[in-house]
Design an enzyme around this catalytic site. Structure first.
Site, mmCIF file in Angstrom:
data_model
loop_
_atom_site.group_PDB
_atom_site.id
_atom_site.type_symbol
_atom_site.label_atom_id
_atom_site.label_comp_id
_atom_site.label_asym_id
_atom_site.label_seq_id
_atom_site.Cartn_x
_atom_site.Cartn_y
_atom_site.Cartn_z
ATOM 1 N N GLU A 193 0.835 -1.201 0.000
ATOM 2 C CA GLU A 193 0.000 0.000 0.000
ATOM 3 C C GLU A 193 0.875 1.259 0.000
ATOM 4 O O GLU A 193 0.617 2.216 -0.739
ATOM 5 C CB GLU A 193 -0.921 0.001 1.223
ATOM 6 N N CYS A 234 -1.944 -0.644 12.926
ATOM 7 C CA CYS A 234 -2.068 -1.908 13.662
ATOM 8 C C CYS A 234 -2.363 -1.700 15.136
ATOM 9 O O CYS A 234 -2.692 -2.635 15.837
ATOM 10 C CB CYS A 234 -0.848 -2.791 13.477
ATOM 11 N N SER A 241 -3.098 3.691 7.104
ATOM 12 C CA SER A 241 -3.090 2.555 6.189
ATOM 13 C C SER A 241 -4.424 1.834 6.320
ATOM 14 O O SER A 241 -4.972 1.717 7.413
ATOM 15 C CB SER A 241 -1.958 1.601 6.569
#
Ligand SMILES: Cc1cc2nc3c(=O)[nH]c(=O)nc-3n(C[C@H](O)[C@H](O)[C@H](O)COP(=O)(O)O)c2cc1C
Ligand code: SF4
Lengths: 429, 574
Positions: free
Chosen positions: B283, B300, B320
C-alpha cells in the site's frame, strides 16, 4: 489605646480611587523614592523596617522579596493575595476600598525590588464591589504614570491586573492561588520549590497580602526608621484587626502591633454585646486557637502570640459570649475545614472529615475518652503531615479546645448530651 | 554537580544536590514506604505516606519530593514518623472497601502490600466508611471502581499528560472528591482509547482490566473449535506475569499451556504481522507511486486508530487501510484456515492473546467481520492468560516446549519485532527495500527507529527514492507528529504510531510496567530475533504459500475485502 491610622489614614476621604487625590495626600512619594534605589537597596530598607507578612505566617517581607530577587529570570511576578477567605475577616476589603493606591504603590515598589514588571491582584470572588474600585484606581494610576511604561519618568515599567477565582478558601494559599491564576484547579503545590524560585507560571514570584504590600508604600513614604519605631521589637508597624463575634462594636481597627487583646475587646470594642459574659476568643482566623477569658491579657504581637500557642494570623479576633457552647463552636470550625479541604492529600482529605465527625459525635453526647484519644492521634498527624497550611492548621481549633476547655469536653462525654449543642444545627446537618 | 552530605537514621550519605530524600535513602538501603510515588511519573506528594522528620523542622516532609541539602539530619524511623504514617494509612483503609478477597488486585495491590508492610494487624481506629458508587464496566477494556480509588493521581497524569487523551479528572472537593470522567459520563462514552495505561499504574483495584475469561470458558464448554493466536510480545511477557524474571522468552511453554487450556490450534500472530507488512508495504509503495495520501501511518494499534478517529478525525485517510495483524489473522482463520483444515467456520471460537487492552475494543468493531463471522471472537490479555494458567494449576515453569500448529505457526523475525516501538517500521523497511531495489539488505537492523525516545526518524534510500520515516510511541508523542500532518507540514512518507509508551511490549494488558521493565523486555525481543532463521516478512514460507494458494497478491481485491478496513469519524465524542 488610641487607634493609630496609617493604613487607614485616608479612610473616609473622598475620591481615593483617583491617583491625583492620593498624590495630594503624599501618595506615591514612597514609590518616587524607591525609583531612585536599586533592588538591593529597597530590600535593605524593608529589612530595616522589620515588616513581616500580614497574611498569616508573619514571614519577614524583605526575605521573601530577596528570594525572588536572587533568582535570575527575565520574567518575575508580584502577586497580591486579596483572597481574604478567612471567615469573619474583612480588613483587606476595607483597606482596598478606602485606599487602593497604597496597595498599587506597594506592588510597584515590590516589583522594582525584585525586577518584576507584572503584578496580579488575586481578588476574592465574593468581593465584586471591590473590583470596580480597584480597576478605577489602576486606570487612574496609568493616567498619572504611576503604572505602565516610564513610571514617573523613570525607565521602570510595571503593569497590574486583577484576577479572580471561584471562591475556594484554599485558593488563598499561595501556590493554590498561582494554580488558580494559571487557570487550573486551585490546589496547593508541594514545596520546595518555593515561589521565590518557581512561582506563578513557573517564574520567580513574590506573593504578599494586601496589608503587607500597602505597608510598603508607607515605609517608603515615611522611612524604615519611622516604621520600626511603631509596635514592638519583633512586630513593627501597625496592624489591622477585624474584631468579630459577640462584641458591642465589631469592625476593622488599626493599632500598633502589640496592643493588649483584653483592652482591644473591652476598651475599644465596648466589651461583650448584650451584657453577656465572655466564653472564649479565637485569634488569627478559623485556624487559630480558642483561648479562655483568663488567657486574653496578652499583647497582640506575632511572636508573643505564637509562643503562647496561638497565632496572630491575619489579625482576626473572634469573640464568643457565654450563651454559646465551645464544643458547638469548634464543631462549626472543624466542619469548615472538612468542607474546604481541597482533597488532594490524604491526611487532610481523610483526616479533617474524621475530626469533624468525632467532634460532632462528642457534641451529640455520644463520645467517650476513646474518641478524645482518636482526636489526639489525628491532631498530632495533621499538624505535621499534610501538604499545605490548610491541613497543618486544620486541627488547631479542636486541639486548643482539648487543651483549654477540657472540663467542657468532659461534660459532653459518655451520654451527657449538651442541650445547646443538640439544638444547634451544626455545620454539616 | 555539587555533592551534599546528610545523615538518614544516623547513616551518612553523600548525593548530588537536588537528589530527593527517597533517592538518597535508596542508596543506603533505607526503605521508605510510598504509595502515590511511581518511578516513571512526576512526583505528586499527595499520599503523604513517605513523610520523614528533618531535624530543626516543625513539619514533616515527603521523602519523594524533598531534596537533600547539606548537613540535613533525616529520620525515617522515629516514633513520630511511624505513628503519623500509620494514622494516614488507617485513614485510607477506613475509606476503602474491605473486600480484598474478591478484588482483581488481590495479591498485587500496593495498598494491601503497604498494610502488611506497616503491620496493620489491629482493628481500625476509625469507623469504616465506604462509598457506594456504581462500578463502570462499560468499557470493553477497563473497569473503574471509584470505591477503591485512593486518589494517588497516577492515572490522571498518564491519561492527561502522557497520553493526552484527557478522560479522567478530579471532581468535587475534600472528602467528596473523586477521579472520574467528566459530566458523569460512562467510560464507553468518552474519548478513552482503551490503551489501559491507567490500569498499569493504578496501585489498587480502582482501574482494572475488563476480564473476559468467562467468555473463553463458555466457548470451551459449548464445544467450539478453540483456535488461538498469540501476539509477538506475549511470549516475552507471559513468564514475567507468572513471576519469572523480566524478559524471559517462553514461546514453547506458552504453546503447551494454551494446549492444556483447551485450544486445539495454537497459531503465531508473527505470521499475520508478516502478512500486514506485505499488505501495508505494498500500500505504501502504491501511495508513493500513484500520488496517494502521504504520509501513510500504521494502523495496527487500535488505541492509536481510535485516537486518530477522535482527535484527528480529518486525517484518517493517512491511516493505512491494512487491518492489524490480529484482525487479519481473524479473517484468515475463518476462511482459508477453516477451508484447509475442513473446519466449520461458524463453530470456530477464535481467540487472540494480546499485550493490549484496546484489542478487545478492536475485535468488537462492527466492521470486523470480513469472513462473514466475527473475525476474532475474543481478545484476551497477558494478564488474563496468566490468571487462567494459575487458576488451572498449570506449573508454567516446568512445561515442555511445544511448537506452534501449522500452517500458520511460522513467523519471521520481522513479525516478532512488532512487539517493540519501531518494530513495524523496521519490518516494513526490510521488505520494502528488498522489493523495490531487488537487492539483499546488508544490515537488517534499522537502529535509528529502535529505542525509547518518544519520536524517532530516519530516511532510507530505496534505489533513488529517499523515503523519510518517523516513529512515535505514547499518544502525547503522536500528537507532536500529527499536528504537523494536520497542518499539511509533515515531510514524512511513512509513520509508525503506537499508543503505548514503548510499543506493545509496554501495552496495558501486560504485567505491571515500568520503563526499566519495558527496556528489559525490549532487549529480550531483539536478542531472540537475531537468532531466528527467517527475519524478513516476504521470506516467510507461510506468506509465500498464502499468496500462492489463497490470495492473488498483496492489495488484491480479495486482500482488500478480507485484510483491509475503513475508519470512522469519532469527533463527536469530544
Ligand atoms: C488555606 C490557606 C488560606 C490562606 N488564605 C489567605 C488569604 O485569604 N489571604 C492572605 O493574604 N493569605 C492567605 N494565606 C496565606 C498565604 O498562603 C501567604 O502566606 C500569604 O498571603 C503571604 O503573604 P504575607 O507574607 O504578606 O503574609 C492562606 C494560607 C493558607 C494555607
Ligand atoms: S492539606 Fe488539605 S488543602 Fe492542603 S493540599 Fe492537602 S488536602 Fe489540599
Amino acid at each position: 489605646m488610641e487607634q493609630m491610622k496609617v493604613l487607614l489614614r485616608n479612610q473616609g476621604k473622598p475620591d481615593m480611587e483617583d491617583a491625583k487625590a492620593y498624590i495630594a495626600t503624599g501618595g506615591y512619594d514612597g514609590l518616587k523614592r524607591a525609583l531612585e534605589m536599586d533592588g538591593a537597596e529597597i530590600i535593605e530598607e524593608l529589612k530595616k523596617s522589620g515588616l513581616r507578612g500580614r497574611g498569616g505566617a508573619g514571614f519577614p517581607t524583605w526575605l521573601k522579596l530577596k528570594f525572588a530577587f536572587d533568582t535570575e529570570s527575565a520574567e518575575k511576578y508580584i502577586v497580591c493575595n486579596a483572597d481574604e477567605g478567612e471567615p469573619g475577616t474583612n480588613k483587606d476589603r476595607v483597606l482596598m476600598s478606602c485606599d487602593p493606591h497604597s496597595l498599587l504603590e506597594g506592588m510597584v515598589i515590590a516589583g522594582r525590588a525584585i525586577g518584576a514588571h507584572v503584578g496580579y491582584i488575586y481578588l476574592r470572588a465574593e468581593y465584586p464591589q471591590v473590583r470596580p474600585i480597584l480597576q478605577r484606581a489602576i486606570d487612574s494610576a496609568y493616567t498619572c504614570h504611576a503604572l505602565g511604561k516610564h513610571i514617573f519618568g523613570s525607565d521602570f515599567e510595571f503593569d497590574i491586573s486583577i484576577r479572580s477565582g471561584a471562591g475556594a478558601y484554599v485558593c488563598g494559599e499561595e501556590t493554590a492561588l498561582f494554580e488558580s491564576i494559571e487557570g487550573k484547579r486551585g490546589e496547593p503545590r508541594y514545596k520546595p520549590p518555593f515561589p521565590g524560585v518557581h512561582g506563578l507560571f513557573g517564574k520567580p514570584t513574590a506573593l504578599n497580602n494586601v496589608e503587607t504590600l500597602a505597608n510598603i508604600s508607607h515605609i517608603f513614604r515615611n522611612g524604615a526608621i519611622w516604621f520600626a519605631g511603631i509596635g514592638t521589637k519583633g512586630s513593627t508597624g501597625t496592624k489591622l484587626f477585624t474584631v468579630a463575634g459577640n462584641v458591642a462594636h465589631r469592625g476593622v481597627y488599626e493599632f500598633p502591633m502589640g496592643i493588649n487583646l483584653k483592652a482591644l475587646i473591652y476598651e475599644n470594642c465596648g466589651g461583650i454585646a448584650d451584657g453577656k459574659g465572655l466564653l472564649a476568643v479565637q485569634t488569627g482566623g478559623s485556624s487559630g486557637p480558642f483561648i479562655r477569658p483568663d488567657q486574653i491579657d496578652i499583647p497582640l504581637d506575632i511572636d508573643f502570640v505564637a509562643a503562647s500557642g496561638g497565632r496572630l494570623g491575619c489579625g482576626t479576633v473572634f469573640v464568643i459570649d457565654d450563651s454559646n457552647c465551645i464544643l458547638d463552636i469548634v464543631r462549626n470550625t472543624q466542619d469548615f475545614f472538612a468542607y474546604e479541604s481541597c482533597g488532594q492529600c490524604t491526611p487532610c482529605r481523610e483526616g479533617t472529615i474524621r475530626v469533624a465527625q468525632i467532634v460532632d459525635k462528642i457534641c451529640r453526647g455520644d463520645g467517650s475518652m476513646v474518641d478524645v484519644r482518636a482526636l489526639q492521634e489525628l491532631i498530632d498527624m495533621l499538624r505535621v503531615a499534610p501538604l499545605c497550611g490548610l491541613g497543618h492548621s486544620s486541627a488547631v481549633p479542636i486541639a486548643s479546645v482539648l487543651q483549654n476547655f477540657m472540663p467542657e469536653v468532659e461534660k459532653h462525654l459518655d451520654g451527657d448530651a449538651c442541650v445547646w449543642c443538640n439544638t444547634q444545627k451544626g455545620g454539616r446537618s | 554537580m555539587a555533592m551534599v552530605h546528610a545523615t538518614i537514621n544516623g547513616i551518612s550519605v553523600a548525593v548530588e544536590a537536588g537528589t530527593t530524600i527517597l533517592e538518597a535513602a535508596k542508596k543506603i538501603h533505607v526503605n521508605i514506604p510510598t504509595l502515590c510515588y511511581h518511578e516513571d511519573l512526576a512526583v505528586k506528594a499527595v499520599c503523604r505516606i513517605c513523610v520523614v522528620e528533618i531535624a530543626g523542622m516543625k513539619l514533616m516532609q515527603t521523602a519523594c519530593s524533598y531534596p537533600v541539602s547539606e548537613g540535613m539530619v533525616i529520620y525515617t524511623d522515629s516514633p513520630k514518623v511511624l505513628k503519623a504514617r500509620k494514622t494516614i494509612l488507617e485513614l485510607i483503609l477506613a475509606h476503602h472497601q474491605q473486600n480484598c478477597l474478591s478484588c482483581a488486585k488481590n495479591g498485587s495491590c500496593e495498598l494491601q502490600n503497604l498494610a502488611a508492610e506497616l503491620n496493620m494487624s489491629h482493628a481500625l481506629h476509625f469507623d469504616p466508611e465506604t462509598t457506594n458508587f456504581p462500578i463502570d464496566d462499560s468499557s470493553p477494556s477497563i473497569v473503574r471502581d471509584p470505591n477503591k480509588c485512593i486518589q494517588c493521581r497516577r492515572c490522571l497524569e498518564v491519561c492527561n499528560t502522557i497520553q493526552t487523551v484527557g478522560v479522567l479528572s478530579v471532581e468535587g472537593r475534600g472528602h467528596d472528591s473523586k477521579i472520574c470522567p467528566p459530566y458523569g459520563k460512562q467510560m464507553v462514552d468518552t474519548a478513552c482509547v482503551n490503551c489501559g495505561q491507567c490500569l498499569q499504574v493504578c496501585p489498587v483495584g480502582a482501574i482494572t482490566l475488563h476480564d473476559n475469561e468467562d467468555r473463553y470458558m463458555a466457548a470451551r464448554e459449548a464445544g467450539k473449535t478453540m483456535v488461538v493466536q498469540i501476539a509477538p510480545s506475549v511470549r516475552t511477557t507471559i513468564a514475567e506475569a507468572l513471576g519469572e524474571e523480566v524478559g524471559t522468552v517462553s514461546t514453547g511453554r506458552l504453546v503447551s499451556a494454551l494446549k492444556i487450556l483447551g485450544f486445539q490450534y495454537v497459531l503465531d500472530t508473527d505470521f499475520s504481522a508478516d502478512l500486514t507488512i506485505m499488505e501495508e508495504g505494498t500500500e505504501l509503495l502504491q501511495r508513493i507511486q500513484n500520488g496517494g495520501t502521504l504520509p501513510m501511518i500504521t494502523s495496527c494499534c487500535p488505541g492509536w486508530v481510535k485516537f486518530c478517529e477522535t482527535f484527528y478525525s480529518h486525517e484518517t485517510e493517512h491511516l493505512s487501510t491494512a487491518k492489524s495483524p490480529q484482525q487479519m489473522f481473524g479473517a484468515i482463520i475463518k476462511t482459508y484456515f477453516a477451508q484447509k483444515l475442513k473446519l466449520e467456520p461458524g463453530n470456530i471460537f477464535s481467540v487472540s492473546i494480546m499485550p493490549c487492552t484496546a484489542k478487545k475494543f478492536e475485535c468488537a468493531r462492527p466492521e470486523m467481520h470480513a469472513s462473514g463471522y466475527r473475525d476474532v471472537d475474543l481478545a484476551l490479555t497477558v494478564l488474563e492468560l496468566a490468571r487462567m494458567i494459575r487458576a488451572t494449576g498449570i506449573n508454567f515453569a516446568e512445561l515442555p516446549e511445544t511448537p506452534f500448529d501449522q500452517p500458520f505457526g511460522t513467523g519471521s523475525g520481522a513479525g516478532e519485532i512488532f512487539a517493540a516501538t519501531g518494530g513495524v517500521m523496521e519490518a516494513a523497511l526490510r521488505t520494502v527495500y528488498e522489493i523495490v531495489t531487488g537487492k539483499t539488505l546488508e544490515k537488517l537492523e534499522f537502529t535509528a527507529v529502535r529505542g525509547v525516545e518518544g519520536v524517532k526518524e530516519t530516511s532510507v534510500d530505496l534505489g533513488g527514492t529517499v523515503v523519510k520515516v518517523a516513529v512515535a510511541h505514547g499518544l502525547g508523542n503522536a500528537r507532536k507528529i500529527m499536528d504537523a500532518v494536520a497542518r499539511g507540514k509533515s515531510e514524512y512518507h511513512f509513520i509508525e504510531i503506537m499508543a503505548c509508551p514503548g510499543g506493545c511490549i509496554g501495552g496495558g494488558g501486560n504485567p505491571t510496567r515500568s520503563w526499566q521493565k519495558v527496556r528489559q523486555r525490549t532487549a529480550a525481543v531483539y536478542e531472540q530475533e537475531k537468532e531466528l532463521p527467517i527475519r524478513k516478512s516476504h521470506e516467510n514460507p507461510a506468506i509465500k504459500e498464502i499468496y500462492h494458494e489463497f490470495l492473488p497478491g498483496p492489495c488484491s481485491r480479495k486482500s482488500e475485502r478480507l485484510l483491509h478496513t475503513h475508519y470512522i469519524n469519532r469527533q463527536d465524542i469530544l
